[in-house]
Design a protein around this motif. Structure first.
Motif, short mmCIF file in Angstrom:
data_model
loop_
_atom_site.label_atom_id
_atom_site.label_comp_id
_atom_site.label_asym_id
_atom_site.label_seq_id
_atom_site.Cartn_x
_atom_site.Cartn_y
_atom_site.Cartn_z
N ILE A 38 32.96 42.25 35.95
CA ILE A 38 31.96 41.85 36.95
C ILE A 38 32.66 41.44 38.25
O ILE A 38 32.26 41.85 39.34
N GLY A 39 33.73 40.66 38.10
CA GLY A 39 34.50 40.24 39.28
C GLY A 39 35.06 41.44 40.03
O GLY A 39 35.00 41.49 41.27
N GLU A 40 35.59 42.40 39.30
CA GLU A 40 36.15 43.61 39.94
C GLU A 40 35.05 44.37 40.68
O GLU A 40 35.26 44.86 41.80
N HIS A 41 33.89 44.44 40.04
CA HIS A 41 32.78 45.19 40.64
C HIS A 41 32.32 44.55 41.96
O HIS A 41 32.19 45.22 42.98
N PHE A 42 32.11 43.23 41.92
CA PHE A 42 31.68 42.55 43.15
C PHE A 42 32.77 42.64 44.22
O PHE A 42 32.47 42.84 45.41
N ALA A 43 34.02 42.50 43.80
CA ALA A 43 35.12 42.56 44.78
C ALA A 43 35.14 43.93 45.45
O ALA A 43 35.30 44.03 46.68
N ASP A 44 34.95 44.99 44.68
CA ASP A 44 34.94 46.34 45.26
C ASP A 44 33.77 46.49 46.25
O ASP A 44 33.91 47.11 47.29
N GLU A 45 32.62 45.91 45.90
CA GLU A 45 31.43 46.04 46.77
C GLU A 45 31.61 45.31 48.10
O GLU A 45 31.08 45.74 49.12
N PHE A 46 32.34 44.18 48.07
CA PHE A 46 32.35 43.32 49.26
C PHE A 46 33.72 43.19 49.92
O PHE A 46 33.85 42.47 50.90
N ARG A 47 34.73 43.90 49.42
CA ARG A 47 36.10 43.72 49.93
C ARG A 47 36.17 43.95 51.45
O ARG A 47 36.84 43.24 52.17
N LEU A 66 34.06 32.94 39.69
CA LEU A 66 35.51 32.70 39.63
C LEU A 66 36.27 34.02 39.55
O LEU A 66 37.27 34.22 40.26
N MET A 67 35.78 34.93 38.72
CA MET A 67 36.48 36.22 38.59
C MET A 67 36.40 37.04 39.88
O MET A 67 37.33 37.76 40.23
N THR A 68 35.30 36.89 40.59
CA THR A 68 35.15 37.59 41.88
C THR A 68 36.13 37.01 42.90
O THR A 68 36.81 37.75 43.62
N ALA A 69 36.20 35.68 42.94
CA ALA A 69 37.13 35.02 43.87
C ALA A 69 38.57 35.40 43.54
O ALA A 69 39.39 35.63 44.44
N TYR A 70 38.87 35.47 42.26
CA TYR A 70 40.22 35.85 41.83
C TYR A 70 40.56 37.26 42.35
O TYR A 70 41.62 37.50 42.91
N GLU A 71 39.61 38.18 42.16
CA GLU A 71 39.85 39.56 42.59
C GLU A 71 39.99 39.67 44.11
O GLU A 71 40.75 40.48 44.62
N LEU A 72 39.23 38.84 44.84
CA LEU A 72 39.29 38.87 46.31
C LEU A 72 40.42 37.99 46.85
O LEU A 72 40.68 37.98 48.06
N ASN A 73 41.03 37.23 45.94
CA ASN A 73 42.13 36.34 46.30
C ASN A 73 41.71 35.30 47.35
O ASN A 73 42.41 35.09 48.35
N VAL A 74 40.54 34.71 47.11
CA VAL A 74 40.02 33.65 47.99
C VAL A 74 39.56 32.49 47.11
O VAL A 74 39.35 32.67 45.91
N PRO A 75 39.38 31.30 47.69
CA PRO A 75 38.91 30.17 46.87
C PRO A 75 37.46 30.35 46.43
O PRO A 75 36.66 31.00 47.10
N LEU A 76 37.16 29.71 45.30
CA LEU A 76 35.78 29.60 44.83
C LEU A 76 35.28 28.20 45.17
O LEU A 76 35.94 27.21 44.85
#
Ligand code: G4P
Length: 195
Positions: A38-47, A66-76
């Protein structure tokens, strides 16, 4: 998102025409592999949006956010539903009315953690009437930051939240959209909606 839809169909329980229980992988027990995807998917959509912070509301939004923030390398950043004693500094504050629970909750974010340079991705587990997401956009507006998008794990498209948020100009990406929960059955809108 195929893996999420399979999980919903295999492990989701329809409690009523309005409520889907997903305690086996999202709201109580959490599936880390699914959260990672899920995190990878959101990160790809909004990178491409140059996100600086992911914002969610405690508690069930935290795992996918949290997984989205991790993938985007930004704070949650987690908006709190009660003001903890440690949150002594000034806060942004919004009211969130839950049609499901018929109660108003105040949500808080420290003013030291969000400012006008932030580009914020809001993530939540469920979208029903949209009040939680709207409360989070209110907090972002108070900080004069920018809402770069809203990512939702499960949108109940038969309730008004998605329409409300999209009509206000927000780009809402929902990984699973439920058309109805009638007759004890989950009916999905198959394609991911991006607007
Ligand atoms: P809204 O923000 O979209 O207007 O939603 P609403 O007030 O109706 O939802 C209130 C709470 O109920 C939220 O959790 C929301 O995630 C959850 N919820 C709404 N519909 C469903 C559903 O069909 N299934 C499940 N499992 N949850 C639903 P909350 O109170 O913030 O709880 P939590 O995040 O601490 O778990």
């Amino acid at each position: 998102m195929r893996e999420l839809i399979e999980k919903i169909m295999e492990e989701g329980e329809v409690l009523s025409e309005h409520v889907l229980k997903v305690d086996r992988f999202l709201n109580h027990q959490v599936d880390p592999q699914l959260m990672k995807k899920i995190g990878e998917h959101f990160a790809d959509e909004f990178r491409h949006e140059r996100i600086t912070k992911v914002l969610t509301l405690e508690s069930s939004g935290i795992s996918p956010a949290l997984m989205t923030a991790y993938e985007l390398n930004v704070p949650l950043l987690v908006a709190r539903k009660r003001k903890p004693v440690t949150l002594s500094e000034n806060t942004y504050k919004a009211s969130v009315y839950s049609f499901t629970k018929r109660e108003e909750t105040e949500i808080f974010v420290s003013q030291t953690l969000l400012d006008c340079e932030d580009r914020v991705l809001i993530i939540d587990d469920f979208l029903a009437n949209g009040q939680a997401a709207l409360g989070l956009t209110d907090i972002v507006a108070q900080a004069k930051a920018h809402v770069a998008g809203i990512g939702i794990v499960i949108e109940k498209a038969f309730q008004g939240g998605g329409q409300l948020l999209r009509s206000r100009g927000y780009r809402v990406v929902s990984l699973a959209r439920i058309a109805s929960l009638q007759d004890g059955t989950v009916k999905l809108i198959e394609e991911v909606m991006c607007e």
